[in-house]
Design a protein around this motif. Structure first.
Motif, PDB file in Angstrom:
ATOM      1  N   ASP A  26       0.821  -1.211   0.000  1.00 59.03           N
ATOM      2  CA  ASP A  26       0.000   0.000   0.000  1.00 59.03           C
ATOM      3  C   ASP A  26       0.858   1.265   0.000  1.00 59.03           C
ATOM      4  O   ASP A  26       0.622   2.198  -0.786  1.00 59.03           O
ATOM      5  N   THR A  30       0.878   4.285  -2.845  1.00 61.35           N
ATOM      6  CA  THR A  30       0.224   5.547  -2.512  1.00 61.35           C
ATOM      7  C   THR A  30       1.215   6.679  -2.212  1.00 61.35           C
ATOM      8  O   THR A  30       0.876   7.857  -2.376  1.00 61.35           O
ATOM      9  N   GLU A  77      -6.118   2.692  -7.927  1.00 61.70           N
ATOM     10  CA  GLU A  77      -6.492   1.574  -7.070  1.00 61.70           C
ATOM     11  C   GLU A  77      -7.449   0.657  -7.818  1.00 61.70           C
ATOM     12  O   GLU A  77      -8.305   1.097  -8.569  1.00 61.70           O
TER      13      GLU A  77
END
Length: 414
Positions: A26, A30, A77
């Motif tokens: 993640d 990000t 995403e």
């Protein structure tokens, strides 16, 4: 192939991964990837133009898709728009980013699965991924502008240095082009002795020997194409590991290099044969870290003692000059375009040197009765010895039984 003589199931391969930074799936997508893109997008924009999106998905379903844009890479995403979708766990994803695994290595070792699209779709993104993280540019014909000698003139890529050649020029040539050709390092008497030892080792090598590679020719005969750890049968070829001339020339690549006498396949011989139809007797464009392990294995020098004349008839080494300084696409023969392809023509007694991460190839001999033999000795930094145990090779990860129990060792068995 290398063999894990300890029979431990390669836990040291996993231990290597544990010594590198662990990327969070993640957080990378990000936070880190956008920051890397802002820094290095200029290296990849042209290369990625028009390339379809690539997606990565964890086993639990969490996914991100990479899309090529005029500004580099945009992360979205989810997986809906990914033409190629790869499922892998977070450890494998981290190893891929750390260059401990390539796309091919991830799939071939069953650490990742391409669930949509193709492996080629993933590999197409790999040079850009490497450039994004490392800041190394992608290899193109622009490399020609960098192939310049100490005198500021373009390198003569076919240059053959004498044994007493200027060491600064030789070092610069090797660092810049990634290879070096030194004439008449070994005498005819020495070469005759090495040939005799190679033939003795060949007489002791049979199909199924875990330290050798075998291929099939057009007549259906199984022929040996590579024998590793020659010291099992030849003290002469083992002692050549520490021969001062070879050591001096190999250390032009790095003064800290030491010979891999007991690991990374040890001293080995390649044997080129005509009309190979199955197996690894002929190798396309590749690097020695093709399944992964770049920071473990490289820099690495392959020192080749030429036992026979090398040319298109008898088989020869080809290299892509300067490619060791870049990230590289995997090419097929005939796809080189204007890249600086160098075909090395050598004589018995010559010594060739090339970096393991230089793109190189050994195409099929065009003659009917090829039999070129070349001894190879690897030199690497101390870190390689700390990570890879004796009797082992990073590529051992490939040689495990698959779901059917089959192991890739002989052309006749896969």
């Amino acid at each position: 192939m290398g063999t894990d003589t300890r029979g431990t199931g390669l836990p040291w391969v996993e231990a290597i991964a544990g010594s590198f930074p662990r990327y969070s799936f993640d957080e990378f997508h990000t936070i880190q990837l956008p920051a890397l893109n802002a820094r290095n997008a200029v290296l990849l924009v042209d290369d990625l133009a028009g390339v379809p999106p690539l997606g990565f998905r964890l086993p639990g379903g969490r996914a991100f898709t990479w899309a090529a844009t005029a500004d580099g890479i945009r992360v979205v995403e989810g997986e809906q728009n990914a033409e190629t979708l790869v499922e892998l766990d977070e450890t494998t994803f981290s190893s891929y980013l750390n260059e401990l695994l390539t796309a091919s290595g991830s799939v071939r070792t069953e650490r990742a699965t391409v669930v949509r699209g193709s492996l080629d779709g993933w590999k197409r993104w790999q040079p850009a991924t490497r450039s994004l993280i490392s800041g190394r540019p992608i290899y193109t014909d622009a490399v020609r502008d960098t192939l310049v000698g100490l005198d500021g003139e373009p390198l003569d890529l076919l240059r053959r240095f004498p044994v007493d050649g200027d060491r600064d020029e030789m070092r610069h040539f090797l660092d810049t082009a990634g290879f070096l050709h030194v004439k008449e390092v070994y005498s005819p008497e020495e070469i005759a002795s090495f040939r005799e030892e190679v033939e003795f080792v060949r007489s002791r090598t049979t199909p199924g020997d875990p330290y050798s590679w075998w291929s099939l020719n057009a007549d259906g005969d199984e022929v040996v194409t590579r024998i590793n750890y020659l010291g099992r049968h030849s003290e002469v070829l083992q002692e050549l590991c520490f021969e001062p001339r070879m050591t001096e020339f190999a250390r032009l690549g790095n003064p800290a290099f030491r010979v891999c006498d007991d690991r990374l396949d040890g001293p080995m011989v390649f044997v080129k044969s005509s009309d190979i139809v199955k197996g690894d007797g002929d190798l396309g464009w590749h690097t020695d870290d093709g399944i992964g392990g770049h920071p473990v294995l490289c820099p690495l020098i392959q020192a080749g003692v030429q036992l026979d004349h090398a040319d298109p008839e008898n088989g020869q080494l080809m290299v892509l000059a300067g490619s060791h300084r870049y990230t590289n696409h995997w090419l097929q023969w005939g796809e080189e375009g204007n890249l600086p392809v160098v075909r090395l023509e050598t004589e018995p007694g010559d010594l060739t040197l090339h970096f393991g991460d230089l793109m190189h190839s050994t195409p099929p001999p065009v003659g009917r009765n090829a039999g070129r033999r070349a001894l190879y000795y690897k030199f690497s930094e101390e870190k390689t010895f700390e990570w890879v145990p004796p009797g082992c090779h990073y590529n051992d990860a490939l040689f495990h039984a698959d779901a059917t129990g089959k192991v890739s060792a002989r052309a006749a068995t896969h």
